[in-house]
Design a protein around this motif. Sequence first.
Motif, short mmCIF file in Angstrom:
data_model
loop_
_atom_site.label_atom_id
_atom_site.label_comp_id
_atom_site.label_asym_id
_atom_site.label_seq_id
_atom_site.Cartn_x
_atom_site.Cartn_y
_atom_site.Cartn_z
N PRO A 20 0.71 -1.05 -0.04
CA PRO A 20 0.07 -0.03 0.20
C PRO A 20 0.70 1.22 -0.05
O PRO A 20 1.93 1.24 0.49
N VAL A 21 0.34 2.13 -0.78
CA VAL A 21 1.05 3.58 -0.43
C VAL A 21 0.76 4.22 0.91
O VAL A 21 -0.50 4.24 1.44
N VAL A 22 1.56 4.57 1.83
CA VAL A 22 1.40 5.34 2.96
C VAL A 22 1.88 6.85 2.73
O VAL A 22 2.90 7.15 2.61
N VAL A 23 0.49 7.35 3.25
CA VAL A 23 0.62 8.99 3.13
C VAL A 23 0.57 9.69 4.47
O VAL A 23 -0.26 9.45 5.34
N ARG A 24 1.62 10.55 4.88
CA ARG A 24 1.63 10.98 6.15
C ARG A 24 1.70 12.56 5.96
O ARG A 24 2.61 13.35 5.81
#
Length: 465
Positions: A20-24
């Motif tokens: 998954p793409v992890v966005v913070r």
Amino acid sequence: MRTSLLLSFLLASTLIAQEPVVVRPREISDVLTNPGIGFTTLQRFNGDPLNEGTKWTEGYPIVYYPFQGNLEVKNQPLTTVAYFRVYWRFVEPEMGKYSWEMLDKALRTAHERGQTLMLRIAPYGTTGKSDDVPDWYRALVGDESRKHLPVKWRTDPENPAYIQHWTQLIREFGKRYDGNPDLELIDISIVGAWGEGEGTGELSESTMKALTDAYLESLPNTLLVAQETDKRTNQYILSKRPTVGWRGDCLGDMRCVNGAKWCHMFDEYPEHVVDYGISEAWKKGPVALEACWVMQHWKNQGWDVQYIIDQSLKWHISSFNNKSSAVPQEWWPQVNEWLKKMGYRFVLRKFTYPPVLPPQGKLAFTSWWENKGVAPCYKEFSLALRLKNSNRADVLTTDADIRTWLPGDVVYDNAVFIPADMPSGEYDLEIGIVDPQTHKPKLNLAIAGIDPDGWYSLGKITVAK
């Protein structure tokens, strides 16, 4: 046939295995202007001039100032709520005939100025004939000066005529305006000067219930706040509708530090909020507080503004009415920090999603939020994702109920279907909290990356062939 099945199998295997793409998102510290929270105007709209000095007006027919095209007001924060108080005599100048056009125009003007309308219809003021009950009602009940009414009562609410005509006014108002999207909330008013509820505890139980029921029953789709008046009344209101918030009209009164034996900040609010059982009401209904006098008066008296702010946050304030008066220049740093905590403030901490979606598939995601304010959002807005490229943009709404997002951490994981006709290709993935009808963003988040339409970028996502 075998080739097609093999490709489908490989595609499915790839999608399952993908990381998954992890966005913070990056948190920002800006003051945000959001629906239903922050400062309100009083008897004014955004763009109107402030009151001069420490005086203010209320109760009389709404005055419209020439609009100069600029919504900002010098020495006051930009607001999303226009609060008006209008006396009964101006809303019902003749028995059974109502000045709806006055309120229609107020709702329309608030909308044009980027605000919603908070309203109290007050039964009377204190200064004389000009703010008494309507002339037709005074003629009906006659001179009541010899009745030895409680302080700040100008007419007898136990009179069946009062119950009949006041409740009819509120019920007719409800028929016309309940659920109006430009109506922020109604400030319940049943007795007392300016509608502030003085002496509510002296009403008979049947009269108290009849007067409050008019609001509770005729405005089921409108936010309500009730003055903290007495335990019986406040508990009755919450027993019938737990979503009613509370209102205090004298935030900042610290006369005790100047020698007074009693004041709101050290006696009224700390004790009554607990004793009346409204200390947890903020979880479902808004807390609307009003300055005692105005902030400049606080400064003139030498009162501690930080103490006042901290106490208001302890009571989970959502909106503050400084009566369209200037914020003292030296207090702007404290006010800006206050605005960052008043009401709700949503920070998206983490968001994960798959980099590739199968055609006609579901976009599964996880999200961690933090509400850094002191209250939830009390109106129904929709958390939504948008998939956009140069050819189309699709808004995918979720079932998140942000009204339950209390201060602190919120974890919300879900999946939304992508449209069956969505072409393959790369899309921008964006997030926003939107109006459920228009699907346009309504709330500003405390994160970087907002675009001109109010959406926040999360990254790229591909719809596979």
